[in-house]
Design an enzyme around this catalytic site. Structure first.
Site, PDB file in Angstrom:
ATOM      1  N   ASP A   4       5.980  59.362  26.581  1.00  0.00           N
ATOM      2  CA  ASP A   4       4.591  59.386  26.101  1.00  0.00           C
ATOM      3  C   ASP A   4       4.427  60.017  24.732  1.00  0.00           C
ATOM      4  OD1 ASP A   4       5.153  62.090  27.125  1.00  0.00           O
ATOM      5  OD2 ASP A   4       3.055  62.440  26.581  1.00  0.00           O
ATOM      6  N   ASP A  27      10.796  60.523  30.686  1.00  0.00           N
ATOM      7  CA  ASP A  27      10.369  61.818  30.182  1.00  0.00           C
ATOM      8  C   ASP A  27       9.611  62.538  31.312  1.00  0.00           C
ATOM      9  OD1 ASP A  27       9.265  63.822  28.329  1.00  0.00           O
ATOM     10  OD2 ASP A  27       7.416  62.655  28.533  1.00  0.00           O
ATOM     11  N   ASP A  63       6.816  65.619  30.935  1.00  0.00           N
ATOM     12  CA  ASP A  63       5.402  65.911  30.651  1.00  0.00           C
ATOM     13  C   ASP A  63       4.693  64.708  30.035  1.00  0.00           C
ATOM     14  OD1 ASP A  63       4.950  69.039  30.992  1.00  0.00           O
ATOM     15  OD2 ASP A  63       6.959  68.723  30.161  1.00  0.00           O
TER      16      ASP A  63
HETATM   17 MG   LIG Z   1       6.193  63.897  27.228  1.00  0.00          MG
END
Ligand SMILES: [Mg+2]
Length: 273
Positions: free
Chosen positions: A213, A29, A31
């Site tokens: 995340d 991923d 961000d």
């Molecule tokens: Mg993310």
């Protein structure tokens, strides 16, 4: 910061990737995983060493990919991801694909424009910010005067709006995103499975690492579990954040935010020589 995972534990994951690197898939991923979360998404630059580690991996593994909720071109621009040879960047959770400077963008789902106009009004009332993404849009409350209250107030209104326009709501960290549903729906699980099914050489991946995340990454974590059940070593890694503890709870391995991800990728580079 140091990784929260003992290296002995990570060695299980790394050993699978090192066994046949030419058929390993490494996907992350953007961000919160490669780039620290910041108040202004336009200033979300990669953690030190992140792009360098991906670039080093690109010549050592079958495929390096970035799977993001952002439009693919945004992630490429902000991350400088065009410095990673052969990288595939899947944007809008897999709807868009960027590779070697070429961007594939399907038509926006019907109803999106009308929903976006109505959401703009709702967002303005609580100080939230609407981010148009082309094939979807996101409403961010991180910069609102009351980020938690704004999110709680917007959620039912956006769920109703999504239903009215044939869209669905994808929740994240201080963000609600409205996206296509039904046959047009793609999530990071679908996207990761497709990447794993055919690497650039046409063969399936024989090992997979996915790091994320946020809640939108859980579908890719589930895809890792399914691949493993089907006999392909596939491991999910959480870039742990106190904002989304459930993500770490669902991951096979946990590292300490983007710094921990970079340490893990760098360790893999070193093992691959
Ligand atoms: Mg993310």
């Amino acid at each position: 910061m140091t990784s929260s995972v003992p290296s002995a534990q990570l060695s299980v994951l790394l050993a699978d990737l090192v066994a046949d690197p030419s058929r390993a898939l490494v996907a992350c991923d953007y961000d919160g995983t490669l780039a620290p979360i910041v108040d202004d998404p336009e200033l979300a630059f990669p953690a030190p060493g992140a792009v360098e580690a991906l670039a080093a991996l690109a010549s050592r593994v079958g495929l390096v990919a970035v799977l993001t909720g952002r439009p693919a071109a945004d992630a490429v621009r902000l991350g400088g991801l065009d410095r990673v040879p052969g990288v595939v960047v899947l944007g809008l959770y897999g709807v868009q694909r960027w590779s070697a400077g070429v961007l594939d963008v399907p038509d926006a789902p019907p109803g999106l424009a009308a929903a976006e106009r109505a959401a703009q009004v709702l967002a303005g009332r609580v100080g939230a910010r609407l981010e148009p993404k082309g094939g979807s849009f996101a409403v961010h409350t991180r910069q609102a005067p009351d980020p938690v209250g704004a999110l709680a107030e917007l959620r039912p209104a956006l769920v109703a709006l999504a239903a009215e326009h044939g869209l669905q709501v994808e929740p994240g960290r201080y963000v609600l995103e409205l996206r296509a549903t039904g046959a047009q729906h793609v999530d990071k699980g679908t996207a990761l499975s497709r990447l794993a099914a055919a690497l650039p050489d046409g063969h399936p991946a024989c090992s997979v690492l996915f790091a994320g995340d946020d809640l939108g990454d859980l579908a890719a974590f589930d895809a890792c579990s399914r691949l493993r059940t089907a006999g392909t070593p596939a491991w999910s890694v959480a870039a742990a954040s106190p904002e989304a503890p459930e993500v770490a709870a669902r991951a096979d391995f946990v590292v300490d935010g983007p710094t921990g991800v970079v340490e893990l990728l760098a360790e893999l580079v070193q093992l691959l020589g």
